[in-house]
Scaffold this motif. Structure first.
Motif, PDB file in Angstrom:
ATOM      1  N   MET A   1       1.126  -0.995  -0.365  1.00 17.34           N
ATOM      2  CA  MET A   1       0.237   0.037   0.146  1.00 17.34           C
ATOM      3  C   MET A   1       1.149   0.924   0.128  1.00 17.34           C
ATOM      4  O   MET A   1       1.432   1.256   0.956  1.00 17.34           O
ATOM      5  N   ASN A   2       0.172   2.495  -0.796  1.00 17.89           N
ATOM      6  CA  ASN A   2       1.759   3.295  -1.049  1.00 17.89           C
ATOM      7  C   ASN A   2       0.474   4.814  -1.204  1.00 17.89           C
ATOM      8  O   ASN A   2      -0.626   4.853  -1.256  1.00 17.89           O
ATOM      9  N   THR A  17      -4.421   6.104  -1.412  1.00 16.62           N
ATOM     10  CA  THR A  17      -3.264   5.146  -1.875  1.00 16.62           C
ATOM     11  C   THR A  17      -3.760   4.841  -3.281  1.00 16.62           C
ATOM     12  O   THR A  17      -4.280   5.345  -4.310  1.00 16.62           O
ATOM     13  N   THR A  18      -1.657   4.629  -3.931  1.00 16.18           N
ATOM     14  CA  THR A  18      -2.380   4.393  -5.126  1.00 16.18           C
ATOM     15  C   THR A  18      -1.461   2.974  -5.061  1.00 16.18           C
ATOM     16  O   THR A  18      -0.523   2.289  -4.510  1.00 16.18           O
ATOM     17  N   ASP A  19      -1.440   2.477  -7.079  1.00 12.94           N
ATOM     18  CA  ASP A  19      -0.950   1.613  -7.314  1.00 12.94           C
ATOM     19  C   ASP A  19       0.997   2.011  -7.211  1.00 12.94           C
ATOM     20  O   ASP A  19       1.406   2.832  -7.080  1.00 12.94           O
ATOM     21  N   ASP A  20       1.896   0.882  -7.480  1.00 15.25           N
ATOM     22  CA  ASP A  20       3.682   0.996  -7.342  1.00 15.25           C
ATOM     23  C   ASP A  20       3.275   1.781  -9.018  1.00 15.25           C
ATOM     24  O   ASP A  20       4.262   2.430  -7.964  1.00 15.25           O
ATOM     25  N   HIS A  23       2.922   5.049  -7.982  1.00 17.11           N
ATOM     26  CA  HIS A  23       2.983   5.242  -7.239  1.00 17.11           C
ATOM     27  C   HIS A  23       4.486   6.382  -6.580  1.00 17.11           C
ATOM     28  O   HIS A  23       5.949   7.061  -6.769  1.00 17.11           O
TER      29      HIS A  23
END
Length: 118
Positions: A1-2, A17-20, A23
């Protein structure tokens, strides 16, 4: 989780939050557009790019900008990405940066193009 950047809340009232991939793109933007000295606990974080933009335009300056950005990306994000290509162009009041990298975790190649008016 970012954690998403800039910090904000999602529709449920929690920290967004965002995806990898998103991020990493956000971290690249933060690094490129932060001047050294802006972060309290990391005074050497940043690329100094915005200070260089106002220097006279020349092949030597373009080479210096690319060298500086390459060093900053490798230093601060080298554990997440392998930098493959970096292009910096400045036309009038618009700065365009193209970053091609491979994610170390997956090996996937990504290209990020960031354009900002300065």
């Amino acid at each position: 989780m970012n954690i998403a950047f800039p910090l904000h809340f999602d529709s449920h009232g929690r920290t967004a939050t965002t995806d990898d991939d998103t991020h990493i793109r956000e971290m690249i933007e933060q690094l490129l557009f932060t001047n050294p000295g802006e972060r309290v606990n990391r005074p050497d974080f940043g690329s100094g790019l915005l200070q260089m933009v106002f220097s006279p335009n020349s092949p030597e300056m373009a080479a210096a900008v690319q060298f500086s950005l390459r060093g900053a990306l490798q230093r601060w994000l080298g554990d997440l990405i392998e930098l493959q290509d970096l292009q910096v162009t400045s036309q009038e009041s618009t700065l365009t940066i193209g970053v091609q990298y491979a994610r170390r975790q997956t090996g996937e190649t990504r290209i990020v193009q960031i354009t900002r008016a300065v």
